[in-house]
Scaffold this motif. Structure first.
Motif, PDB file in Angstrom:
ATOM      1  N   ASP A 280     -13.558  15.323   1.912  1.00 58.08           N
ATOM      2  CA  ASP A 280     -12.163  14.890   1.694  1.00 58.08           C
ATOM      3  C   ASP A 280     -11.269  15.421   2.818  1.00 58.08           C
ATOM      4  OD1 ASP A 280     -13.159  13.911  -0.659  1.00 58.08           O
ATOM      5  OD2 ASP A 280     -12.231  15.439  -1.946  1.00 58.08           O
ATOM      6  N   ARG A 281     -11.509  16.668   3.211  1.00 55.06           N
ATOM      7  CA  ARG A 281     -10.730  17.232   4.322  1.00 55.06           C
ATOM      8  C   ARG A 281     -10.988  16.452   5.610  1.00 55.06           C
ATOM      9  NH1 ARG A 281     -12.914  18.933   8.675  1.00 55.06           N
ATOM     10  NH2 ARG A 281     -14.489  19.989   7.416  1.00 55.06           N
ATOM     11  N   CYS A 282     -12.272  16.109   5.866  1.00 56.83           N
ATOM     12  CA  CYS A 282     -12.571  15.312   7.070  1.00 56.83           C
ATOM     13  C   CYS A 282     -11.800  14.011   7.059  1.00 56.83           C
ATOM     14  CB  CYS A 282     -14.038  14.872   7.124  1.00 56.83           C
ATOM     15  SG  CYS A 282     -15.213  16.154   7.048  1.00 56.83           S
ATOM     16  N   ILE A 283     -11.891  13.300   5.932  1.00 55.99           N
ATOM     17  CA  ILE A 283     -11.274  11.971   5.872  1.00 55.99           C
ATOM     18  C   ILE A 283      -9.768  12.073   6.078  1.00 55.99           C
ATOM     19  CG2 ILE A 283     -10.759  10.068   4.267  1.00 55.99           C
ATOM     20  CD1 ILE A 283     -13.559   9.983   5.684  1.00 55.99           C
ATOM     21  N   ASN A 284      -9.147  13.089   5.509  1.00 57.34           N
ATOM     22  CA  ASN A 284      -7.712  13.261   5.749  1.00 57.34           C
ATOM     23  C   ASN A 284      -7.419  13.528   7.218  1.00 57.34           C
ATOM     24  OD1 ASN A 284      -6.542  12.737   3.210  1.00 57.34           O
ATOM     25  ND2 ASN A 284      -7.246  14.745   2.449  1.00 57.34           N
ATOM     26  N   GLU A 285      -8.291  14.263   7.875  1.00 59.92           N
ATOM     27  CA  GLU A 285      -8.083  14.497   9.310  1.00 59.92           C
ATOM     28  C   GLU A 285      -8.257  13.216  10.123  1.00 59.92           C
ATOM     29  OE1 GLU A 285     -10.441  17.748  10.844  1.00 59.92           O
ATOM     30  OE2 GLU A 285      -9.577  19.190   9.433  1.00 59.92           O
ATOM     31  N   TYR A 286      -9.294  12.459   9.838  1.00 58.48           N
ATOM     32  CA  TYR A 286      -9.477  11.177  10.533  1.00 58.48           C
ATOM     33  C   TYR A 286      -8.257  10.281  10.283  1.00 58.48           C
ATOM     34  CZ  TYR A 286     -14.502  11.676  11.765  1.00 58.48           C
ATOM     35  OH  TYR A 286     -15.699  12.049  12.310  1.00 58.48           O
ATOM     36  N   ALA A 287      -7.807  10.228   9.032  1.00 60.21           N
ATOM     37  CA  ALA A 287      -6.696   9.337   8.673  1.00 60.21           C
ATOM     38  C   ALA A 287      -5.445   9.701   9.451  1.00 60.21           C
ATOM     39  CB  ALA A 287      -6.435   9.412   7.166  1.00 60.21           C
ATOM     40  N   GLU A 288      -5.197  10.982   9.570  1.00 61.33           N
ATOM     41  CA  GLU A 288      -3.987  11.442  10.224  1.00 61.33           C
ATOM     42  C   GLU A 288      -4.078  11.348  11.747  1.00 61.33           C
ATOM     43  OE1 GLU A 288      -1.069  15.146   9.432  1.00 61.33           O
ATOM     44  OE2 GLU A 288      -1.787  13.636   8.020  1.00 61.33           O
ATOM     45  N   GLU A 289      -5.185  11.834  12.298  1.00 59.68           N
ATOM     46  CA  GLU A 289      -5.256  12.001  13.752  1.00 59.68           C
ATOM     47  C   GLU A 289      -5.853  10.823  14.488  1.00 59.68           C
ATOM     48  OE1 GLU A 289      -6.717  15.585  15.410  1.00 59.68           O
ATOM     49  OE2 GLU A 289      -6.055  16.763  13.658  1.00 59.68           O
ATOM     50  N   ILE A 290      -6.624  10.005  13.793  1.00 64.82           N
ATOM     51  CA  ILE A 290      -7.324   8.942  14.509  1.00 64.82           C
ATOM     52  C   ILE A 290      -6.919   7.561  13.985  1.00 64.82           C
ATOM     53  CG2 ILE A 290      -9.601   8.003  15.100  1.00 64.82           C
ATOM     54  CD1 ILE A 290     -10.680  10.879  14.932  1.00 64.82           C
ATOM     55  N   TRP A 291      -6.879   7.397  12.663  1.00 64.83           N
ATOM     56  CA  TRP A 291      -6.682   6.053  12.119  1.00 64.83           C
ATOM     57  C   TRP A 291      -5.225   5.697  11.867  1.00 64.83           C
ATOM     58  CZ3 TRP A 291     -10.751   7.535   7.897  1.00 64.83           C
ATOM     59  CH2 TRP A 291     -12.029   7.592   8.500  1.00 64.83           C
ATOM     60  N   ASN A 292      -4.413   6.704  11.628  1.00 64.84           N
ATOM     61  CA  ASN A 292      -3.027   6.458  11.245  1.00 64.84           C
ATOM     62  C   ASN A 292      -2.933   5.535  10.018  1.00 64.84           C
ATOM     63  OD1 ASN A 292      -0.279   6.695  11.447  1.00 64.84           O
ATOM     64  ND2 ASN A 292      -0.070   4.986  12.890  1.00 64.84           N
ATOM     65  N   VAL A 293      -3.663   5.874   8.992  1.00 60.74           N
ATOM     66  CA  VAL A 293      -3.605   5.109   7.730  1.00 60.74           C
ATOM     67  C   VAL A 293      -3.190   6.019   6.581  1.00 60.74           C
ATOM     68  CG1 VAL A 293      -5.293   3.326   8.222  1.00 60.74           C
ATOM     69  CG2 VAL A 293      -6.054   5.496   7.280  1.00 60.74           C
ATOM     70  N   GLU A 294      -2.650   5.386   5.552  1.00 58.16           N
ATOM     71  CA  GLU A 294      -2.212   6.115   4.369  1.00 58.16           C
ATOM     72  C   GLU A 294      -2.967   5.605   3.153  1.00 58.16           C
ATOM     73  OE1 GLU A 294       1.752   7.167   4.077  1.00 58.16           O
ATOM     74  OE2 GLU A 294       1.297   7.972   6.094  1.00 58.16           O
ATOM     75  N   PRO A 295      -3.125   6.465   2.165  1.00 58.50           N
ATOM     76  CA  PRO A 295      -3.747   6.000   0.921  1.00 58.50           C
ATOM     77  C   PRO A 295      -2.840   5.003   0.200  1.00 58.50           C
ATOM     78  CG  PRO A 295      -3.378   8.394   0.884  1.00 58.50           C
ATOM     79  CD  PRO A 295      -2.762   7.874   2.140  1.00 58.50           C
ATOM     80  N   LEU A 296      -3.428   4.204  -0.663  1.00 60.70           N
ATOM     81  CA  LEU A 296      -2.662   3.275  -1.498  1.00 60.70           C
ATOM     82  C   LEU A 296      -2.503   3.886  -2.870  1.00 60.70           C
ATOM     83  CD1 LEU A 296      -3.641  -0.493  -1.531  1.00 60.70           C
ATOM     84  CD2 LEU A 296      -1.537   0.618  -0.800  1.00 60.70           C
ATOM     85  N   ALA A 297      -1.245   4.041  -3.283  1.00 64.22           N
ATOM     86  CA  ALA A 297      -1.021   4.611  -4.612  1.00 64.22           C
ATOM     87  C   ALA A 297      -1.636   3.705  -5.679  1.00 64.22           C
ATOM     88  CB  ALA A 297       0.472   4.756  -4.853  1.00 64.22           C
TER      89      ALA A 297
END
Ligand code: CR1
Length: 833
Positions: A812-829
């Motif tokens: 989960d920590r990895c995915i949050n890092e990828y999302a923030e630093e590489i993908w620039n995506v946000e979760p969908l509520a």
């Protein structure tokens, strides 16, 4: 034809919406319904396989509802999606995971009991989905679990191999490969015969003039059809259910002359069967090794082209301008295997959509991210220019253009450095010329990441050094690997998970693994330690039973269980381990019976597959088994030492093995193991590790503390000098290791000739993996392990402390890092219920 139901009729659909079971009675009804209707059986012929099938179908129905809604929500909200392209997804079993993720395993357990089945036996009926080799494929599977759990709009794209990684049998101490046909009954996939893409190969490129512009038109020489198969990926404790789309190849109109699959017995024995479907027939069984086979390149393009067609089609539905593509789409390349996606997207944009080159290239490079997983030279992909030209003529032209513009920019930024241009060129000017896929991936991506700190530093200072100079350091980043605690703790070790929950305020730690830190204040709690130790013991009893059932060898669960399970590779150094075991055996033999009584009993457990063509790895397996055959029946030794080789190591076996280890071995030559992920699994399950300063071991040490890990061996910065000294200086072998070699050569473990190459690799061929250099430190450190284990109270305290500090290693920590630093995506509520 518009397939949607018109507005006035939708009321009827809403009225009849499917409701899923929520309790035991509802579950039982569904199971009985599926046994009787879907399977056309009854209570008079319902065996465990039927019970497995019906239970899976009941859960599958539940998942489908969530899956459909997730897809509808994601389409409606139309936010940026992540696409994870991986040639490997090592998923393991799905049912147990689905039951736990939707939170209804207890319901199923009670329901199945009432219907006459034990849930453990039912779960075991499932065949592992083994579409991967090792860490790289399992990482992709952990990432899918985290993406869904964290509610990211994300798809996985892969190949639906008919044969996953081979099944390993051990016959007379040797590995034998058996094809893994796993699709007999697979309730977890949905064929989408309406989602197909025609993929072209071969042929030639013609220039045409359209509206005064010259365009390249690729005329195919062969067309193969890709058919989508979808697999639902449930998140833990959330309705989000993402999609894994796997492509299967099918002949498309007529017979085609497929190239013969001609590389050794194993491959041809499984792949020669159906000519038209060869492309997705078989997973290449190499871990950290590329062999440059034409069919492999065909697999790569087939999968990449089908996936991109799908992604582009989905993007086009929203009728946005092409410049918005990178705001809607992030594509992650899991190693260089999908690098052709960069070229394919450029081709789509320029040749088919008519964009200008520079505009298209800006879109392409903003879309892709590339993860490197290895620095081993033999694993870095290179394809002969001639092969690419033949199979994908238009792509080769585009690669040349990409390279030209890239080299021009380098020339401009760093003038007068011809050697630099030669070094960084995407085309290696060798004989034959080769396309360097890693370089293409770097040039075509906006971020490049390694998988642990040391590894990410190493790629910047070694294989990609020049690119750091060209692009600056910010293009390169690190995302240390992680594992999903749902499968690797909650599912594999339910009793430990429950005990942890009782101290951490419930199951929230499974979604926020840093909450494990609450365990630390209970380390001194005697009752807690006792329960902890009891659970470890019970897990060892379970593994001991598995060992007895599969090898016939009886091991004492009170012994120290020492485990090394991973692919067999010289760089991972199973040979160091088995030489160490022989050393231990010789020491025990040299003792008097009284001295022996004071020794600590050990079970050395090995497991892992060797690539079918990797001769040395197979010799290592043979030596382990030969040592086991001698040691295990030696009456002087008895329980003091047992040597076990577990056949057919895979995900579901790892779920039994990881919770049962006292100490596990992560002993690669420093600088060779990019990260490792089983190291994390073992510590999370309350085992300690012995390891080198390599990969994620270093960060594990930082997190859990130096006193809780057994580190040994040379450091990565000294490896080069040592190797140089072996080759050009005088190379003396460690004296204890020499004794081990002499014993092997005496014939103690069977025909010495069988093992002469392994010994020669150390004595005569420069000891590339530093087995001799690290041997003394390895043996000494094992003695420290023995001493530490004698103090059980402190040992357990170390284990608990370590687990409490493992929060960082969740995927989960990895995915949050990828999302923030590489993908620039946000979760969908999501609406919770
Ligand atoms: C690495 O060898 C790492 C996994 C996942 C492997 C291993 O150390 O944990 O990747 N690399 O990142 C690999 O398979 C082709 O490269």
């Amino acid at each position: 034809v518009e397939a949607s139901i018109p507005e006035p009729q939708r009321e009827a659909w809403k009225r009849n919406q499917i409701t899923s079971f929520t309790d035991k009675d509802g579950f039982e009804k569904e199971v009985v319904r599926h046994v009787e209707t879907t399977l056309a059986r009854s209570m008079f012929n319902c065996d465990e396989i039927a019970a497995y099938s019906a239970t899976s179908l009941a859960f599958r129905d539940r998942l489908i509802t969530h899956w459909n809604r997730t897809q509808q929500r994601q389409t409606y909200r139309d936010t940026k999606r992540v696409y994870y392209l991986s040639l490997e997804f090592l998923m393991g079993r799905a049912l147990d995971n689905a039951m736990l993720n939707v939170g209804l395993k207890n319901v199923a357990q009670d329901g199945l009991a009432e219907l006459g089945f034990r849930i453990e036996d039912v779960v075991k009926q499932e065949h592992d989905a083994a579409l991967g080799n090792g860490g790289l494929g399992r990482l992709a599977a952990c990432f899918l679990d985290s993406l869904a759990t964290l509610n990211f709009p994300a798809w996985g794209y892969g190949l639906r191999y008919r044969y996953g990684i081979f099944k390993q049998e051990i016959i007379d101490g040797y590995q034998v490969e058996v094809p893994d046909y796993w699709l007999d009954f697979n309730p977890w996939e949905f064929p989408r015969h309406d989602v197909t893409v025609d993929i072209q190969f071969f042929g030639q490129v013609n220039k045409k003039t359209v509206d005064g512009k010259t365009v390249s038109v690729w005329e195919a020489g062969e067309i193969v059809q890709a058919v989508a198969y979808d697999v639902p990926i449930p998140g833990y404790d959330t309705p989000t259910t993402n999609n894994l789309r796997l492509w299967s190849s099918k002949a498309s109109g007529g017979e085609f002359d497929f190239q013969k699959f001609n590389s050794g017995d194993y491959e041809s024995s499984v792949a020669d069967q159906q000519r038209a479907e060869t492309i997705s027939a078989v997973l290449y069984p190499n871990d950290n090794l590329e062999r440059g086979k034409e069919l492999r390149l065909k697999q790569q393009y087939f999968w990449v082209a089908a996936s991109l067609y799908d992604i582009v089609r989905r993007f086009k539905k929203s009728r946005r301008s092409w410049n918005e593509f990178p705001d809607q789409v992030a594509i992650q390349l899991n190693d260089t295997h999908p690098t052709l996606a960069i070229v394919e997207l450029q081709r789509i944009l320029v040749d088919i959509e008519g964009l200008e080159w520079d505009n298209a290239w800006e879109i392409v490079t903003s879309t892709f991210g590339y993860t490197n997983h290895t620095v081993l030279p033999e694993a870095l992909e290179k394809w002969p220019v001639g092969l690419v030209q033949h199979l994908l003529p238009r792509h080769l032209q585009i690669i040349y253009d990409i390279n030209l513009f890239f080299l021009q920019s380098v020339e401009k930024a760093i003038p007068d450095d011809r050697d630099m241009l030669r070094r960084v060129s995407i085309i290696e000017e060798s004989q034959p010329k080769m396309v360097r896929m890693a370089f293409l991936a770097i040039v075509g991506s906006h971020k490049v990441n390694g998988v642990a700190e040391l590894h990410s530093d190493l790629i910047k200072t070694t294989i990609f050094k020049d690119f750091v100079e060209i692009y600056g350091p910010d293009k390169f980043t690190n995302v240390t690997n992680g594992i999903t605690p749902r499968r690797w703790l909650h599912q594999a070790n339910p009793r430990l998970s429950e005990l942890i929950a009782s101290k951490c305020g419930g199951n929230d730690f499974l979604k926020d693994l840093t909450l494990l830190n609450q365990l630390e204040k209970h380390v001194q709690d005697k009752q807690f330690r006792k329960e902890w130790a009891e659970i470890k013991y019970a897990n060892k009893v379970r593994l001991a039973k598995h060992i007895k059932d599969t090898t016939g060898v009886v091991v004492n669960p009170a012994s120290l269980f020492d485990v090394q399970v991973k692919r067999i590779h010289e760089y991972k150094r199973q040979q160091l381990n088995i030489f160490g075991v022989i050393h231990r055996y010789l020491s025990l033999k040299a003792m008097t019976p009284d001295q022996r009584k004071k020794q600590l009993p050990r079970v050395s457990i090995f497991g892992g597959k060797a690539a079918p063509g990797y001769w040395m790895a197979k010799q290592i397996i043979h030596l382990i088994n030969s040592v086991g055959a001698v040691v295990n029946k030696d009456e002087d030794i008895g329980d003091l030492l047992k040597v076990i080789f577990l056949e057919d190591y895979n995900v579901s076996k790892a779920e039994i093995i990881c919770p049962a280890s006292d100490i596990s071995e992560h002993i690669s030559t420093a600088g060779t193991e990019a990260s490792g992920t089983s190291n994390m699994k073992f510590v999370l399950n309350g085992g300690l590790i012995i390891g080198t300063c390599d990969g994620a071991n270093i960060e594990i040490t930082r997190e859990i503390g130096e006193s809780n890990i057994f580190l040994f061996g040379n450091l990565s910065e000294d490896v080069e000098d040592l190797r140089h000294a072996h080759t050009y200086g005088s190379h003396t072998i460690d004296s204890d290791l020499d004794k081990v070699f002499n014993e092997i050569e005496k014939g103690t473990f069977g025909t010495p000739h069988d093992f002469s190459a392994m010994i020669a690799a150390v004595r005569q061929h420069g000891d590339y993996y530093l087995v001799s250099d690290d041997f003394h430190s390895y043996i000494e450190t094992h003695q420290l392990v023995d001493e530490a284990y004698r103090n059980q109270d402190e040992w357990i305290a170390k284990c608990i402390t370590s687990v409490s500090r493992m929060g960082f290693f969740t995927s989960d920590r990895c995915i949050n890092e990828y999302a923030e630093e590489i993908w620039n995506v946000e979760p969908l509520a999501v609406d919770r219920h």
